[in-house]
Design a protein around this motif. Structure first.
Motif, PDB file in Angstrom:
ATOM      1  N   TYR A 180       0.882  -1.244   0.111  1.00 23.59           N
ATOM      2  CA  TYR A 180       0.006  -0.083  -0.087  1.00 23.59           C
ATOM      3  C   TYR A 180       0.929   1.339   0.100  1.00 23.59           C
ATOM      4  O   TYR A 180       0.738   2.064  -0.768  1.00 23.59           O
ATOM      5  CB  TYR A 180      -0.853  -0.089   1.209  1.00 23.59           C
ATOM      6  CG  TYR A 180      -2.047   0.905   1.336  1.00 23.59           C
ATOM      7  CD1 TYR A 180      -3.393   0.601   0.705  1.00 23.59           C
ATOM      8  CD2 TYR A 180      -1.655   2.192   1.711  1.00 23.59           C
ATOM      9  CE1 TYR A 180      -4.161   1.552   0.807  1.00 23.59           C
ATOM     10  CE2 TYR A 180      -2.812   3.047   1.643  1.00 23.59           C
ATOM     11  CZ  TYR A 180      -4.178   2.758   1.208  1.00 23.59           C
ATOM     12  OH  TYR A 180      -5.193   3.635   1.237  1.00 23.59           O
ATOM     13  N   ALA A 184       1.324   4.221  -3.019  1.00 23.16           N
ATOM     14  CA  ALA A 184       1.063   5.423  -2.717  1.00 23.16           C
ATOM     15  C   ALA A 184       2.083   6.322  -3.149  1.00 23.16           C
ATOM     16  O   ALA A 184       1.906   7.561  -3.471  1.00 23.16           O
ATOM     17  CB  ALA A 184       0.357   5.607  -1.234  1.00 23.16           C
ATOM     18  N   THR A 191      -3.833  10.127  -6.181  1.00 22.89           N
ATOM     19  CA  THR A 191      -3.750   8.853  -5.895  1.00 22.89           C
ATOM     20  C   THR A 191      -3.169   8.642  -4.516  1.00 22.89           C
ATOM     21  O   THR A 191      -3.732   8.121  -3.602  1.00 22.89           O
ATOM     22  CB  THR A 191      -3.108   7.916  -6.881  1.00 22.89           C
ATOM     23  OG1 THR A 191      -3.760   7.924  -8.349  1.00 22.89           O
ATOM     24  CG2 THR A 191      -3.221   6.355  -6.357  1.00 22.89           C
ATOM     25  N   ASP A 192      -2.003   9.420  -4.349  1.00 21.43           N
ATOM     26  CA  ASP A 192      -1.201   9.366  -3.071  1.00 21.43           C
ATOM     27  C   ASP A 192      -2.079  10.058  -1.814  1.00 21.43           C
ATOM     28  O   ASP A 192      -2.330   9.434  -0.777  1.00 21.43           O
ATOM     29  CB  ASP A 192       0.131  10.019  -3.112  1.00 21.43           C
ATOM     30  CG  ASP A 192       0.767   9.866  -1.896  1.00 21.43           C
ATOM     31  OD1 ASP A 192       0.449   9.111  -1.062  1.00 21.43           O
ATOM     32  OD2 ASP A 192       1.378  11.004  -1.548  1.00 21.43           O
ATOM     33  N   MET A 195      -5.173   7.684  -0.978  1.00 22.56           N
ATOM     34  CA  MET A 195      -5.022   6.592  -0.359  1.00 22.56           C
ATOM     35  C   MET A 195      -4.475   7.003   0.969  1.00 22.56           C
ATOM     36  O   MET A 195      -4.782   6.225   2.151  1.00 22.56           O
ATOM     37  CB  MET A 195      -3.703   5.740  -1.026  1.00 22.56           C
ATOM     38  CG  MET A 195      -3.926   5.234  -2.298  1.00 22.56           C
ATOM     39  SD  MET A 195      -2.795   4.337  -3.172  1.00 22.56           S
ATOM     40  CE  MET A 195      -2.388   3.026  -2.250  1.00 22.56           C
TER      41      MET A 195
END
Length: 360
Positions: A180, A184, A191-192, A195
């Motif tokens: 994960y 990220a 997206t980072d 997440m």
């Protein structure tokens, strides 16, 4: 294994405290793994004649325990029973005012103190039975619990479960957190951010409330412990890996791999994750004692495994309830848990120092 991990292990071998902690953990793990196999007492066997027996190196039964067992036998047989020491051995003599049914001697076979060794002799009027017996010699180094079970065997069985939960749940947290956090950090941008906001939301959930909900839905099972602990403990690992990934993805060898057309998966598995093995190993050494403590805390609250299985937390909870009458029930599991946590924490600190030395 990457060059950094080689450096970490090399620095760890020069750390005497780390090696000593590793040796202590290895000894505890070996004792918990093989000790119950070598013990003469199964962890779930009940000794009714030895309830809350204190820890001792002496053999049982003691004279007082033998006398108490004879009184109990007399009550079961509804007759008078006494032991007679003769030149050819010990004899249990059963007498009554009316003829005795020889089947009452079956109670001797169920005794935890006496063992019949020969056929009984019956007096002519049937009111007297003589049964040759021997004393069953037992040792309870850690004493027994409130049900008459050997505490030493149960402490080792509990350690086996607690250590298994600590290692396996940490491995689950390691796998989820590394994957994960690496994804990220490498993808970055929205997206980072998305997440990591999910990580913050899970962080905000009360751990005990989360476990209670799982217990209500699925019941108390060993799998539940893995799920409950693994669902929380991977969060810190994900943050650590993300921070390392943000730093490593700007390195020259990563940029060169991107320029040569390497896929994102190949870059992560071949260049980024292997080169952060030092911090991962260091944090993993600190994660294992946290997981063991979390499992013990859940078991202490009654949310862990069920009888006849046990863990250090369950044994400590039992000891706390009987602390005034049987201090040994609390001392031995708490002492072994404390030694394990201290050794695991010291090993984690040694791994952190070794990882810092590997980066310098």
């Amino acid at each position: 294994m990457s060059a950094e991990s080689h450096t970490v292990w090399g620095a760890l071998r020069r750390d005497r405290g780390g090696i000593a902690s590793l040796a202590v953990l290895a000894l505890i793990a070996l004792a918990c793994l093989f000790g119950p196999m070598l013990s003469p007492h199964p962890y779930d066997r009940v000794f009714p004649d030895y309830v809350l027996t204190p820890a001792s190196l002496a053999a049982h039964p003691t004279p007082s325990e033998r006398d108490e067992s004879v009184v109990t036998l007399a009550m079961r047989m509804h007759a008078s029973v006494h032991l007679d020491m003769r030149s050819d051995g010990l004899v249990a003599v059963v007498t009554d005012d009316k003829p005795i049914d020889i089947r009452v001697l079956r109670a001797l076979g169920r005794s935890g103190v006496l063992q019949p060794v020969d056929a009984p002799a019956v007096a002519g009027d049937g009111r007297r039975l003589e049964q040759p017996v021997t004393l069953k010699s037992e040792h309870f180094l850690f004493g027994t619990d409130a049900n008459g079970r050997d505490l030493l065997t149960r402490v080792l069985i509990a350690g086996r479960l607690s250590l298994a939960v600590g290692v396996l749940a940490s491995a689950v947290a390691l796998g989820i957190g590394v994957v994960y956090g690496a994804i990220a950090g490498y993808l970055g941008g929205r997206t980072d951010a998305l997440m990591m906001r999910a990580v913050d939301i899970i962080y905000a959930l009360p751990f005990i409330f989360f476990v209670i909900v799982l217990v209500v839905l699925f019941g108390r099972t060993l799998v539940l412990i893995f799920v409950a602990i693994g669902a929380v403990e991977w969060l810190d690992m994900a943050r650590i890996v993300r921070g390392q990934t943000l730093s490593l993805k700007r390195r020259e060898y990563v940029l060169a791999a991107q320029a040569l057309g390497a896929s994102d998966r190949a870059i992560l598995t071949r260049h980024i994750v292997p080169n952060m093995s030092g911090p991962i190993i260091a944090y993993l050494g600190l994660l294992v004692p946290r997981v063991i403590l979390a499992e013990s805390f859940l078991s202490f609250l009654g949310l862990g495994v069920q009888e006849p299985l046990t863990s250090w937390g369950i044994l400590i909870a039992d000891g706390a309830r009987n602390v005034q009458s049987a201090l040994h029930l609390l001392v031995f599991p708490a002492l072994l848990l404390a030694i394990t946590l201290i050794a695991a924490t010291q090993l984690g600190e040694a791994l952190r120092r070794a990882a810092d030395a590997g980066r310098t």
